[in-house]
Design a protein around this motif. Structure first.
Motif, PDB file in Angstrom:
ATOM      1  N   ASP A   2       0.800  -1.221   0.000  1.00  0.00           N
ATOM      2  CA  ASP A   2       0.000   0.000   0.000  1.00  0.00           C
ATOM      3  C   ASP A   2       0.832   1.271   0.000  1.00  0.00           C
ATOM      4  OD1 ASP A   2      -2.212  -1.638   0.155  1.00  0.00           O
ATOM      5  OD2 ASP A   2      -2.261  -1.575   2.325  1.00  0.00           O
ATOM      6  N   TYR A   3       2.144   1.126   0.077  1.00  0.00           N
ATOM      7  CA  TYR A   3       3.013   2.289   0.181  1.00  0.00           C
ATOM      8  C   TYR A   3       4.010   2.309  -0.966  1.00  0.00           C
ATOM      9  CZ  TYR A   3       1.446   1.867   5.017  1.00  0.00           C
ATOM     10  OH  TYR A   3       0.688   1.744   6.151  1.00  0.00           O
ATOM     11  N   GLU A   4       4.390   3.505  -1.343  1.00  0.00           N
ATOM     12  CA  GLU A   4       5.535   3.655  -2.231  1.00  0.00           C
ATOM     13  C   GLU A   4       6.735   3.809  -1.309  1.00  0.00           C
ATOM     14  OE1 GLU A   4       7.247   6.587  -5.719  1.00  0.00           O
ATOM     15  OE2 GLU A   4       5.253   6.930  -4.901  1.00  0.00           O
ATOM     16  N   ASP A  24       5.763  10.693   3.525  1.00  0.00           N
ATOM     17  CA  ASP A  24       4.829  10.898   4.629  1.00  0.00           C
ATOM     18  C   ASP A  24       5.467  10.522   5.960  1.00  0.00           C
ATOM     19  OD1 ASP A  24       2.567  11.758   3.101  1.00  0.00           O
ATOM     20  OD2 ASP A  24       2.316   9.691   2.449  1.00  0.00           O
ATOM     21  N   ARG A  89       3.050  -1.510  10.270  1.00  0.00           N
ATOM     22  CA  ARG A  89       2.031  -1.002   9.345  1.00  0.00           C
ATOM     23  C   ARG A  89       0.976  -0.184  10.101  1.00  0.00           C
ATOM     24  NH1 ARG A  89      -0.179  -1.857   4.399  1.00  0.00           N
ATOM     25  NH2 ARG A  89       1.421  -3.345   3.851  1.00  0.00           N
ATOM     26  N   ASP A  93       0.278   3.705   9.485  1.00  0.00           N
ATOM     27  CA  ASP A  93      -1.086   4.135   9.146  1.00  0.00           C
ATOM     28  C   ASP A  93      -1.582   5.212  10.114  1.00  0.00           C
ATOM     29  OD1 ASP A  93      -1.236   2.418   6.966  1.00  0.00           O
ATOM     30  OD2 ASP A  93      -2.378   0.882   8.052  1.00  0.00           O
ATOM     31  N   ILE A  96       0.184   8.565   9.404  1.00  0.00           N
ATOM     32  CA  ILE A  96      -0.346   9.172   8.180  1.00  0.00           C
ATOM     33  C   ILE A  96      -1.754   9.711   8.419  1.00  0.00           C
ATOM     34  CG2 ILE A  96      -1.100   8.693   5.811  1.00  0.00           C
ATOM     35  CD1 ILE A  96       1.316   6.754   5.637  1.00  0.00           C
TER      36      ILE A  96
END
Length: 105
Positions: A2-4, A24, A89, A93, A96
């Motif tokens: 889900d992340y770059e 982020d 994670r 999350d 962010i």
């Protein structure tokens, strides 16, 4: 998934890369070849363009001296290894989500 992610194996040029990539969240280890994560964090926090990026320290060092030094350098979170990837994670999350809700800085 889900992340770059932009992995860097050394701290040299991190501030410039962070400015260009605008992450982020940054995850830093404390022990690096040419410097330490505390110095990198202080450098990032001292720059207008990167000062609002939350820094998560992830380290095998568990003593309170390093824990306090991480926050003194401007770190947002201090995690110790080994760490369950699902926990990491959730923490990312949360960071962010807070930045989205509260705005940067």
């Amino acid at each position: 998934r889900d992340y770059e992610v932009l992995p860097l194996s050394e701290g040299a040029g991190l501030a410039a890369r962070a400015q260009d990539f605008a992450p982020d969240v940054l995850i830093l280890d404390i022990q690096l070849k040419e410097t330490d994560g505390f110095s990198l964090c202080r450098d990032l926090k001292g720059r207008r363009s990167t000062s609002a990026i939350p820094v998560v320290f992830l380290s095998g060092l568990t003593d309170s001296e390093n824990f306090l030094a991480a926050f003194g350098a401007g770190g947002a979170v201090y995690l110790t290894k080994p760490l369950d990837p699902a926990d990491l994670r959730r923490i990312i999350d949360d960071i962010i989500q807070r930045r989205t809700t509260d705005g940067p800085g």
